[in-house]
Enzyme design. Structure first.
Site, PDB file in Angstrom:
ATOM      1  N   HIS A 194      41.340  37.689  39.515  1.00 34.20           N
ATOM      2  CA  HIS A 194      42.403  38.135  40.420  1.00 34.20           C
ATOM      3  C   HIS A 194      43.333  39.129  39.736  1.00 34.20           C
ATOM      4  O   HIS A 194      43.350  39.246  38.514  1.00 34.20           O
ATOM      5  CB  HIS A 194      43.221  36.950  40.964  1.00 34.20           C
ATOM      6  CG  HIS A 194      43.983  36.179  39.924  1.00 34.20           C
ATOM      7  ND1 HIS A 194      43.454  35.068  39.287  1.00 34.20           N
ATOM      8  CD2 HIS A 194      45.222  36.334  39.401  1.00 34.20           C
ATOM      9  CE1 HIS A 194      44.355  34.584  38.423  1.00 34.20           C
ATOM     10  NE2 HIS A 194      45.431  35.346  38.470  1.00 34.20           N
ATOM     11  N   HIS A 248      49.957  40.503  36.116  1.00 31.75           N
ATOM     12  CA  HIS A 248      48.848  40.281  35.180  1.00 31.75           C
ATOM     13  C   HIS A 248      47.506  40.433  35.878  1.00 31.75           C
ATOM     14  O   HIS A 248      47.440  40.505  37.104  1.00 31.75           O
ATOM     15  CB  HIS A 248      48.949  38.904  34.493  1.00 31.75           C
ATOM     16  CG  HIS A 248      48.749  37.717  35.385  1.00 31.75           C
ATOM     17  ND1 HIS A 248      49.783  37.039  35.982  1.00 31.75           N
ATOM     18  CD2 HIS A 248      47.627  37.077  35.793  1.00 31.75           C
ATOM     19  CE1 HIS A 248      49.295  36.033  36.706  1.00 31.75           C
ATOM     20  NE2 HIS A 248      47.988  36.041  36.613  1.00 31.75           N
ATOM     21  N   GLU A 267      45.194  37.225  31.603  1.00 34.97           N
ATOM     22  CA  GLU A 267      44.910  35.788  31.685  1.00 34.97           C
ATOM     23  C   GLU A 267      43.400  35.628  31.576  1.00 34.97           C
ATOM     24  O   GLU A 267      42.646  36.406  32.174  1.00 34.97           O
ATOM     25  CB  GLU A 267      45.398  35.246  33.040  1.00 34.97           C
ATOM     26  CG  GLU A 267      45.132  33.756  33.226  1.00 34.97           C
ATOM     27  CD  GLU A 267      45.625  33.208  34.572  1.00 34.97           C
ATOM     28  OE1 GLU A 267      45.912  34.004  35.489  1.00 34.97           O
ATOM     29  OE2 GLU A 267      45.729  31.969  34.697  1.00 34.97           O
TER      30      GLU A 267
END
Lengths: 134, 134
Positions: free
Chosen positions: A7, A79, A130
């Site tokens: 994502h 992010h 991440e």
């Protein structure tokens, strides 16, 4: 090592307004908001054919995105999340190359219930990355 | 209206160093750098299973990402690109809702040889959005 882009996370001030924008103006499939108190955010998922966008609004006093919104009052991309098969192996490889893992270096359970790590933006072209064990 | 996430673009100061980081540290499939003089950038494509990342380094005096790197000296996520089926229809719909299209509002041929438009970040949660006709 890195696999799918899981994502892109966008920090927003007003998740209702941002949801309406993605639903009505951009014509996307947008979920109902979900409060993740443990993670200090309210999240909305935008489902695209190949990946997803997550809209994040701060929740509570210690939200991890509060500072970002102070610096970026309009919001912004917070992010990106890449999937990895084995997060412990990924962490070991990263640390060996001198890259910094945020926090104590131990994977935590992320917003999707899977182990995640965050990497230091200074080591990755100013990008907060991440890693999520898929 | 919006379809696949075509790419996430990351502005970097040193595309060789950034390519090595993605290839060696993150273990990704990274292309050779390509100079796009008409677009004022040197680009590297990182192929993920479901989408791609584009690393952009400024090329020439009038590079569209020079200012971004002045503000973000470490680099950072510059824009995200969503695919649309019909870019003229997408533009008309956006303008009707009051969203601002950058430039003269006419699609230009982007770095992939396809018609693109950029939307004003102030209207989209501080996110620079590129639309590309797929």
């Amino acid at each position: 090592m890195i696999g799918r882009l899981n994502h892109v996370a966008i920090a927003v001030r007003d998740i209702s307004a941002a949801s309406a924008l993605y639903r009505n103006t951009l014509g996307a499939q947008v979920s109902a908001p979900e409060a993740l108190t443990d993670h200090g955010v309210t999240v909305v998922f935008i489902t695209l054919p190949n990946t997803k966008i997550e809209l994040l609004e701060p929740l509570g006093a210690d939200s991890p995105i509060a500072k970002f919104l102070e610096k970026n009052p309009d919001g912004g991309i917070h992010h990106i999340c890449y999937e990895v098969e084995d997060i412990a192996a990924a962490r070991d490889r990263l640390i060996q190359t001198g890259a910094r893992v945020l926090g104590a270096g131990e994977p935590k359970i992320g917003a999707h219930g899977k182990p995640v790590l965050f990497l230091h933006p200074k080591d990755f072209n100013g990008t907060l990355i991440e890693l999520e064990q898929a």
